[in-house]
Design a protein around this motif. Sequence first.
Motif, short mmCIF file in Angstrom:
data_model
loop_
_atom_site.label_atom_id
_atom_site.label_comp_id
_atom_site.label_asym_id
_atom_site.label_seq_id
_atom_site.Cartn_x
_atom_site.Cartn_y
_atom_site.Cartn_z
N PRO A 60 11.04 65.79 63.27
CA PRO A 60 10.97 65.32 64.69
C PRO A 60 11.37 64.01 64.81
N GLY A 61 12.14 63.73 65.79
CA GLY A 61 12.60 62.36 66.30
C GLY A 61 14.03 62.14 65.51
N ASP A 62 14.27 62.83 64.65
CA ASP A 62 15.79 62.85 63.80
C ASP A 62 16.92 63.13 64.69
N ARG A 63 17.88 62.36 64.66
CA ARG A 63 19.15 62.69 65.54
C ARG A 63 20.43 62.72 64.71
N PRO A 64 20.53 63.51 63.83
CA PRO A 64 21.48 63.42 62.82
C PRO A 64 22.87 63.97 63.70
N ILE A 65 24.04 63.23 63.32
CA ILE A 65 25.21 63.77 63.67
C ILE A 65 26.25 63.50 62.59
N VAL A 66 27.43 64.27 62.40
CA VAL A 66 28.31 64.03 61.41
C VAL A 66 29.72 63.74 62.06
N LEU A 67 30.22 62.70 61.58
CA LEU A 67 31.73 61.95 61.87
C LEU A 67 32.71 62.32 61.11
N THR A 68 33.54 63.27 61.17
CA THR A 68 34.51 63.77 60.30
C THR A 68 35.88 63.06 60.60
#
Length: 277
Positions: free
Chosen positions: A66-74
Amino acid sequence: MISAKRAAVPILMYHALSAARTTGFERWTLPAERLREHLEYFSRGGYRPVTVAGLVELYRRGGPGPGDRPIVLTFDDAYADFHAVALPLLSSYEMTGTLFVPTGYVGGHSGWMSGEGEGERAILSWAALAEISGCGIEVAAHSHTHPEMDRLSVSQMSAQARRPKAELEDRLGLPVYSFAYPYGRYDKRVRAAVAAAGYLGACSMNSWAATAGSHPLELPRTAIFHDTDTASLAKRLAASRSRTRRMVLRAKRAADVPAERWRTRTGQLLVRETGKS
């Protein structure tokens, strides 16, 4: 139970961060200031960048909380401008990412792009890759010579998957868990070769966000282009999470793959818009 929307994690695909020599490659370059604007957008929006390997592990453990907003930058192709532009910016924002390296060109130039006039782009050296790895960036494999892997023999596929992993691990002294398919091209045979080489995650160019249901060796990515400002970035992020878009694009890929194989078997010219991944 994790909601589908919360479980969807965008994986963004960047390429060069310096000016193109040809108009055809310009769309795959991003000005340094625009990358800074992207990182500022992520920072203000509460996004938490993770690596590809980190995302695979996150899903293994149940997905975002909850509340986590992961994103991956490649970042594909290991152009030398990653060290000059991306590394200091990522460090200043205390962010990480994944850098995909075609090991056959390390310390040299982008020879696989000679036919389109971009064959003289400098590629990072082993010393630079060691420094980048030491800064917390995941250094991962992008094959050895950047071929269209789905057109190779099984033994050639195996070599293109195994060799870069072995070289990176030997040179950098760290395990390599992630792979990106050159040009986004793969099929079940290519995926099997990548799995057999020991990778835990692999990135495609399927343009939707990753979800808990994504195969770890078919992680989708959203391309970032030269004109992707923060407004269009926000639209791309929102579109990547659309379940309808995901279903449509998956159906399109399923329809395209058999046609590709037929044309390849009969020796006819395959004309398809592909990325510069």
